[in-house]
Design a protein around this motif. Sequence first.
Motif, PDB file in Angstrom:
ATOM      1  N   ALA A 153       0.382  64.999  27.319  1.00  0.00           N
ATOM      2  CA  ALA A 153       1.687  64.691  27.917  1.00  0.00           C
ATOM      3  C   ALA A 153       2.486  63.639  27.177  1.00  0.00           C
ATOM      4  N   ASN A 154       1.868  62.851  26.319  1.00  0.00           N
ATOM      5  CA  ASN A 154       2.698  61.820  25.694  1.00  0.00           C
ATOM      6  C   ASN A 154       3.001  62.224  24.261  1.00  0.00           C
ATOM      7  N   SER A 155       3.054  61.266  23.321  1.00  0.00           N
ATOM      8  CA  SER A 155       3.642  61.646  22.038  1.00  0.00           C
ATOM      9  C   SER A 155       2.718  62.503  21.173  1.00  0.00           C
ATOM     10  N   ILE A 156       1.493  62.812  21.634  1.00  0.00           N
ATOM     11  CA  ILE A 156       0.727  63.856  20.928  1.00  0.00           C
ATOM     12  C   ILE A 156       1.442  65.196  21.165  1.00  0.00           C
ATOM     13  N   ASN A 157       2.156  65.293  22.302  1.00  0.00           N
ATOM     14  CA  ASN A 157       2.807  66.547  22.702  1.00  0.00           C
ATOM     15  C   ASN A 157       4.272  66.522  22.257  1.00  0.00           C
ATOM     16  N   ILE A 158       4.650  67.499  21.428  1.00  0.00           N
ATOM     17  CA  ILE A 158       6.013  67.489  20.866  1.00  0.00           C
ATOM     18  C   ILE A 158       7.081  67.635  21.946  1.00  0.00           C
ATOM     19  N   GLY A 159       6.702  68.195  23.115  1.00  0.00           N
ATOM     20  CA  GLY A 159       7.656  68.327  24.212  1.00  0.00           C
ATOM     21  C   GLY A 159       8.195  66.977  24.668  1.00  0.00           C
ATOM     22  N   ARG A 160       7.399  65.911  24.490  1.00  0.00           N
ATOM     23  CA  ARG A 160       7.823  64.569  24.891  1.00  0.00           C
ATOM     24  C   ARG A 160       9.049  64.116  24.094  1.00  0.00           C
ATOM     25  N   LEU A 161       9.175  64.631  22.864  1.00  0.00           N
ATOM     26  CA  LEU A 161      10.253  64.156  21.991  1.00  0.00           C
ATOM     27  C   LEU A 161      11.615  64.724  22.384  1.00  0.00           C
ATOM     28  N   ILE A 162      11.620  65.874  23.080  1.00  0.00           N
ATOM     29  CA  ILE A 162      12.898  66.554  23.347  1.00  0.00           C
ATOM     30  C   ILE A 162      13.818  65.692  24.214  1.00  0.00           C
ATOM     31  N   PRO A 163      13.341  65.169  25.371  1.00  0.00           N
ATOM     32  CA  PRO A 163      14.257  64.305  26.134  1.00  0.00           C
ATOM     33  C   PRO A 163      14.616  63.014  25.400  1.00  0.00           C
ATOM     34  N   GLN A 164      13.738  62.560  24.494  1.00  0.00           N
ATOM     35  CA  GLN A 164      14.056  61.325  23.766  1.00  0.00           C
ATOM     36  C   GLN A 164      15.243  61.512  22.822  1.00  0.00           C
ATOM     37  N   ILE A 165      15.435  62.730  22.318  1.00  0.00           N
ATOM     38  CA  ILE A 165      16.572  62.989  21.420  1.00  0.00           C
ATOM     39  C   ILE A 165      17.884  62.685  22.142  1.00  0.00           C
ATOM     40  N   VAL A 166      17.892  62.957  23.447  1.00  0.00           N
ATOM     41  CA  VAL A 166      19.132  62.880  24.222  1.00  0.00           C
ATOM     42  C   VAL A 166      19.732  61.487  24.198  1.00  0.00           C
ATOM     43  N   TYR A 167      18.878  60.446  24.310  1.00  0.00           N
ATOM     44  CA  TYR A 167      19.510  59.135  24.441  1.00  0.00           C
ATOM     45  C   TYR A 167      20.092  58.603  23.138  1.00  0.00           C
ATOM     46  N   TYR A 168      19.765  59.197  22.007  1.00  0.00           N
ATOM     47  CA  TYR A 168      20.475  58.843  20.767  1.00  0.00           C
ATOM     48  C   TYR A 168      21.914  59.360  20.843  1.00  0.00           C
ATOM     49  N   PHE A 169      22.074  60.583  21.357  1.00  0.00           N
ATOM     50  CA  PHE A 169      23.425  61.132  21.549  1.00  0.00           C
ATOM     51  C   PHE A 169      24.191  60.306  22.593  1.00  0.00           C
ATOM     52  N   LYS A 170      23.495  59.906  23.648  1.00  0.00           N
ATOM     53  CA  LYS A 170      24.125  59.121  24.713  1.00  0.00           C
ATOM     54  C   LYS A 170      24.607  57.769  24.163  1.00  0.00           C
ATOM     55  N   ALA A 171      23.753  57.106  23.383  1.00  0.00           N
ATOM     56  CA  ALA A 171      24.141  55.807  22.813  1.00  0.00           C
ATOM     57  C   ALA A 171      25.363  55.968  21.910  1.00  0.00           C
ATOM     58  N   TYR A 172      25.363  57.026  21.125  1.00  0.00           N
ATOM     59  CA  TYR A 172      26.493  57.279  20.209  1.00  0.00           C
ATOM     60  C   TYR A 172      27.769  57.510  21.009  1.00  0.00           C
ATOM     61  N   ALA A 173      27.664  58.352  22.068  1.00  0.00           N
ATOM     62  CA  ALA A 173      28.835  58.656  22.902  1.00  0.00           C
ATOM     63  C   ALA A 173      29.369  57.385  23.561  1.00  0.00           C
ATOM     64  N   ASP A 174      28.452  56.503  23.994  1.00  0.00           N
ATOM     65  CA  ASP A 174      28.874  55.240  24.614  1.00  0.00           C
ATOM     66  C   ASP A 174      29.661  54.376  23.625  1.00  0.00           C
ATOM     67  N   LEU A 175      29.211  54.331  22.368  1.00  0.00           N
ATOM     68  CA  LEU A 175      29.904  53.529  21.354  1.00  0.00           C
ATOM     69  C   LEU A 175      31.314  54.079  21.109  1.00  0.00           C
TER      70      LEU A 175
END
Length: 371
Positions: free
Chosen positions: A101-123
């Motif tokens: 369930a954690n970072s051994i599992n690539i599925g964990r990375l998918i929601p993490q991608i989102v907050y990079y876009f969110k931070a960029y949009a906020d800027l």
Amino acid sequence: AMIREKRPEEILILTATSGDTGKAAMEGFKDVEGIRILVFYPDGGVSPIQERQMRSQEGRNVGVAAIRGNFDDAQTAVKEIFTLASTDWLPSDAGVMLSSANSINIGRLIPQIVYYFKAYADLVKRGEITEGDPVDFAVPTGNFGDILASFFAKKLGLPVGRLICASNANDVLCDFIESGLYDRNRPFYKTTSPSMDILVSSNLERLLYLLADEDAAYIRQLMNELKQEGRYQLRDDLLARLQADFSGGSASDAEAAEVIRRIWEQEHYLLDPHTAVAWCVSEKCPPEHPCVVLSTASPFKFPEAVLGAIGALAPADPFLLMEHLSHLTGLPVPGGLADLKERPVRFSDLVEKDGLPDYVLQQIQAGKEKV
């Protein structure tokens, strides 16, 4: 639901955690039908608050055990079980399918991608940048999952400049980014940022696979060298590709503490020690573009280090520490931590690292007997 219907057996999730993701995974899977989760953390290698969070976790399908050793030992032991599972190690009537369930599992990375876009949009929204301007990200890094998500965000088209990989005294990654030599034959330090006390970063393998144009044989050779010799040297052309996107730097406990104090005094913003490491490294490798520092944990999980950093005397009891930190800063103790002291401890197993396969088999058996 359709996937679950096709698999009559129970899914058993095995996770090694360096502190934060174990609690989050258990909370996410608590009492979910058809799923059980076992979390392993390094004994003495997480903060007392993190340990109590895990050991008092509610849910009839969760389990937690400490492993005698550090996070690398815990993660290696869990990975070995996945290797064993491809043999006939699991009894045919076990009725479980293993997952992670954690970072051994690539599925964990998918929601993490989102907050990079969110931070960029906020800027963009705040007028700090114009859409299309590159932004650098400084990421506190242990297992290389979060920073790999930022690389994926860049590949998906986000205007990312440099990815700054921030380490503590366990600086195997920044040495690697500088020289191409990955060498885990070095002292293991226990620091005030324990979630980054890691010498073998799982997700780096995924990045190298992509940089090497998916040359699986070459990556397997490197990983075998890491397993046998404890080190490998990346080819020069791939090192150049790595350095095109990534910079690395490290910060000591003392440097991180100085940053916590300074940012608190100047901005009245309280950093946790992991975030402080990234902040410090972002100042050492001056970014070419506006830089976002990723904040990855609550300072209330590490009250001793944070109180020490802002120059306060710290009581010994971790729960008093949280109250003291709240009193001094005027910030409330986060909801999930406020009632922690009252929650009964449900788990107290301590497992030897080479005893993990037997322990997991026992837990599978015990789970069958409960049903």
